[in-house]
Design an enzyme around this catalytic site. Structure first.
Site, PDB file in Angstrom:
ATOM      1  CD  GLU A  83      -2.000  -0.259  -4.766  1.00 46.93           C
ATOM      2  OE1 GLU A  83      -1.510  -1.068  -5.046  1.00 46.93           O
ATOM      3  OE2 GLU A  83      -2.473  -0.719  -6.464  1.00 46.93           O
ATOM      4  CG  LEU A 142      -4.167  -3.718  -3.994  1.00 49.68           C
ATOM      5  CD1 LEU A 142      -3.820  -4.962  -2.576  1.00 49.68           C
ATOM      6  CD2 LEU A 142      -3.119  -4.540  -5.075  1.00 49.68           C
ATOM      7  CD  GLU A 164      -0.229  -2.826  -8.230  1.00 55.66           C
ATOM      8  OE1 GLU A 164      -1.166  -3.258  -9.150  1.00 55.66           O
ATOM      9  OE2 GLU A 164      -0.281  -2.168  -7.650  1.00 55.66           O
ATOM     10  CD  GLN A 214       1.094   0.485  -2.548  1.00 57.59           C
ATOM     11  OE1 GLN A 214       1.451  -0.286  -1.945  1.00 57.59           O
ATOM     12  NE2 GLN A 214       0.344   1.192  -1.870  1.00 57.59           N
ATOM     13  CE1 TYR A 249       4.797  -6.636  -6.456  1.00 51.15           C
ATOM     14  CE2 TYR A 249       4.544  -4.277  -4.680  1.00 51.15           C
ATOM     15  CZ  TYR A 249       4.879  -5.362  -4.782  1.00 51.15           C
ATOM     16  OH  TYR A 249       5.283  -6.257  -4.036  1.00 51.15           O
ATOM     17  CG  HIS A 295       9.120  -4.322  -0.991  1.00 54.92           C
ATOM     18  ND1 HIS A 295       9.491  -5.068  -1.351  1.00 54.92           N
ATOM     19  CD2 HIS A 295       8.055  -3.321  -1.574  1.00 54.92           C
ATOM     20  CE1 HIS A 295       7.466  -6.020  -1.009  1.00 54.92           C
ATOM     21  NE2 HIS A 295       6.568  -5.067  -0.765  1.00 54.92           N
TER      22      HIS A 295
END
Ligand SMILES: Cc1ncc(C[n+]2csc(CCOP(=O)(O)OP(=O)(O)O)c2C)c(N)n1
Ligand SMILES: [Mg+2]
Length: 747
Positions: A434, A463, A465, A487, A491, A536
């Site tokens: 992505e 998008l 995985e 990313q 994920y 994140h």
């Protein structure tokens, strides 16, 4: 319902039904086996005879599987009976078309084996049942349909998990040709994958089929044939009537074909039409075969507890063997007695082979079991890691600005340059994910690569995985060298089975005959300032560290990252290694170590002439300093924190050295023991969680090696990472490291 066992009841019904098939009129014209068996069909009499042969072979194998189980010699009873229409799919394809099969595609396997001279389909399957080391694909590690010479790639038992790879294989067939690099498959091959009706609902299947459609919708080649073997049930749960047709007959960019499984001519015609469509248009098709399932889900499954006796016996009339025999008899190619005699003879033959193979040895030792899991040839990898493109090619790849002549680089920039070098050095390498292409990655790590190497080699994906890893799996088994990007670490989890179940296990379950070399780049770990929240800043790696055979790399600085990436790529190329290259996001753009502006975390890019001496061997750490009082064993963000703490410890007279483990799997145990012995005090500085984190492995390695010095660890709290400054409550801090280090000097 009789009190016969399901296998005996099925066998008895078939024998009786074959014997009592209405014979052909004695005055009928003598048939020509070269002619269509039925007006309007492409299936000739000779082909129908061959398919009948595969079908009865399959049935005989399933019956024998039960007999072997009953005598304790067989270990698998999930059969393909009732699904034997899939033999027609093999007949419609070429034996060089890569196939990823459902566990009920036994007749497909036999029909394909019959297309390749010298094949021993019956032996192959029986050897799988008894887990013989002679079994041709898994060598006694699994019962699975597979054989390298037949282009049948083995599958795991995770339903539908083969579909993302199948999509990747289809992608790779045409992409390899476009790039002008070698491929495992002919240029006009198509990929075929089969699966059940319940599996068609699994997100893995849904995602893979969607990915194929989306790619094809854009006009890109996607030659994949999806074959749904719809028996109307998944173990005990019925698929809603008409669901498969409703769900798949009307999809954009997916051509739908269907046939009844007891009509072999119709199945063959539909399979040919579907295969021709996929081959000529390089576009996906869905072949829906309506079949029945005989003898329950498996030998252990009491079907009678969830299906009525009437429903079970009604299926007998849809027996595909009977359907094929009826066609052959009515065409005058077999008499009922011959149809029965062939079935009978095949059962005898299969039993005789079973007697022979059931005494073959099984895997006899740990070494034998794990031999193909993850072969490692470090010397070759060291040599391979020095592989660079020719100077003029490099100059072109870097637009005349060679990175070794430029300024020192950050981690992100070093990875970027190393990726460019990899793409230049390996013509079969592709990088994707992505935002990887046009944008150049969320953090700019792949910036400029698509422009320099073209959209054929560096590209954006949809998008998903699971599909990203599927493209990697399929490309890799086809001969490409994929560098997919996930990313964020958080994920990876929703696609993890593609890494764990598929990528990591392929060499194991194919006894080294198939490999899927890849370097999966994952941006991860915590400490992102100003951009937060758990997803994140995921700091959990336990899920990676326990996958047998994979390499987990965590570079903390630019020069290491470039060298480690070269090692991972060389290991992929040479040993088929699957690596996860975990890039600490918070360090991507870090320039300074001790003071703002010191630039101590930048590194010059090393020129190819020095790659041999700069080699970062897999499983070897890097030590900073030579303090004799304490080793801070760490990785990732912990390296910078530990270096800063080491400087403060020096101020109070404590000599510390910092060991950057660099590889979380395999751990650099040798280096760890060396530093531990030199200092006799070890603090493991682990930014992952206390439970399931890296420190558990490091401490265990020390203890098992007999280390008797002082030992402690600091790790992150077992928690998800909260947003904002609250994150600091659960993350490891320099203060905590310093405190724990000093405590090791107490009594
Ligand atoms: C991901 C996953 N979940 C559950 C299972 C257990 N399981 C094995 S077969 C099966 C049913 C599959 O039904 P279907 O796809 O219709 O295939 P069939 O056996 O009917 O041919 C289930 C639930 C599995 N193997 N994999
Ligand atoms: Mg089913």
């Amino acid at each position: 319902m009789s009190d016969l066992t399901p296998d005996a009841a099925l066998d008895q019904h078939l024998r009786h039904a074959l014997a009592t098939l209405p014979p052909r009129a004695p005055d009928a014209v003598a048939p020509d086996p070269g002619e269509p068996i039925r007006a309007g069909s492409g299936l000739t009499g000779a082909m129908a005879l061959a398919l009948y042969d595969a079908q009865i072979g399959n049935r005989a194998l399933d019956l024998e599987a039960r007999a072997l189980r009953a005598t304790g010699r067989g270990f698998y009873t999930i059969g393909s009976s009732g699904h034997e229409a899939n033999a027609a799919v093999a007949a419609a394809l070429r034996p060089s078309d890569p196939a990823l099969l459902h566990y009920r595609s036994g007749a497909f396997y036999l029909a394909r084996a019959a297309q390749v001279p010298g094949s021993t389909g019956l032996h192959d399957v029986l050897r799988g049942l008894v887990s013989s080391v002679e079994e041709p694909i898994a060598g006694g590690r699994h019962k699975v349909f597979g054989r390298h010479e037949l282009a049948v790639i083995p599958q795991t038992s995770t339903i539908a998990s083969q579909l993302p790879r199948a999509v990747g294989v289809a992608f790779a067939i045409d992409r390899a040709r476009k790039l002008g690099v070698g491929s495992a498959w002919p240029a006009d091959a198509i990929a075929v994958t089969s699966f059940g009706d319940a599996s068609a609902n699994h997100s893995t299947a849904v995602g893979a089929i969607n990915a194929a459609c989306q790619v094809s919708y854009q006009g890109l080649p996607m030659p994949v044939l999806f074959v749904c073997e719809d028996n109307g049930i998944g173990i005990s749960v019925s698929t809603p009537q008409g669901w498969i047709e409703a769900a798949y007959s009307n999809r954009p960019a997916l051509k739908y074909f269907t046939a009844d499984g007891d009509d072999i001519a119709a199945c063959f015609d539909a399979a040919c039409a579907a295969a021709d469509y996929v081959r000529s248009r390089r576009a996906p098709a869905f072949l829906h075969l309506r079949v029945v399932r005989f003898m329950a889900h498996a030998g252990t499954d009491a079907e009678i507890s969830y299906r009525s006796p009437a429903a079970i016996s009604a299926d007998y009339d849809r027996d595909p063997l009977l359907g094929t025999a009826r066609l052959l008899v009515s065409a005058g190619l077999l008499t009922p007695a011959e149809a029965l005699a062939q079935y009978d003879a095949r059962c005898v033959e299969v039993h005789e082979i079973a007697e022979l193979v059931s005494v073959e040895p099984q895997l006899g030792s740990v070494e034998a079991v794990v031999a193909p899991l993850a072969p490692r040839r470090p010397d070759w990898v060291a040599a391979g890691a020095a592989r660079a493109a020719l100077p003029d090619e490099r100059a072109t790849a870097f637009g005349g600005k060679l990175p070794e002549h430029g300024e020192p680089l950050t981690l992100a920039d070093s990875i970027n340059r190393a990726l460019a070098d990899a793409l230049a050095a390996y013509p079969n390498a592709i990088a994707f994910g992505e935002d990887v292409g046009r944008k150049g990655g969320v953090y700019g790590v792949t910036r400029g690569l698509a422009r320099r190497f073209g959209a054929g080699r560096v590209f954006d994906t949809l998008l998903d995985e699971q599909s990203i890893l599927g493209v990697a799996l399929g490309s890799a088994v086809s001969g490409l060298l994929p560098i997919p990007e996930i990313q964020y670490l958080a994920y990876l989890h929703n696609a993890e089975d593609q890494l764990r179940g598929e990528a990591a296990s392929l060499q194991f379950f194919s006894n080294g005959q198939y490999r899927n070399p890849m370097v999966v780049r994952v941006a991860g770990l915590a400490y992102q300032k100003g951009f937060g929240g758990h997803f994140h800043n995921d700091n959990a790696v336990g899920v990676l560290r326990d996958i047998p055979g994979i390499v987990v790399a965590v570079p903390s600085r630019g020069d290491d990252a470039a060298a480690m990436l070269r090692s991972c790529l060389a290991a992929a190329d040479i040993d088929g290694t699957v690596s996860v290259f975990l890039e600490p996001i918070a360090l991507y753009h870090t320039r300074d170590l001790y003071e703002p502006g010191d630039g101590e975390w930048l590194s010059p890019y090393v020129a190819p002439e020095l790659w041999t001496s700069a080699h970062a061997a897999i499983g070897r750490g890097r030590t900073y300093g030579s303090g004799r009082d304490i080793t801070l064993a760490t990785f990732g963000n912990g390296v910078l924190m530990s270096l800063r703490v080491a400087r403060r410890l020096a101020d109070v007279g404590v000599g510390a050295r910092v060991l950057d483990l660099r590889w979380l799997a395999p751990l650099p145990v040798e280096d760890l023991l060396h530093e531990a012995a030199a200092t006799d005090r070890v603090l493991v500085v682990d930014e992952t969680r206390a439970s399931g984190g890296v420190s558990e492995g490091v401490i265990t390695a020390l203890v098992e090696a007999g280390y008797t010095g002082r030992l402690a660890r600091v790790a992150a709290t077992d928690s998800f990472i909260p947003l904002g400054d609250a994150a600091n409550h659960v993350l490891l801090s320099e203060a905590a490291i310093e405190k724990a280090a000093l405590e090791l000097f107490g009594t």
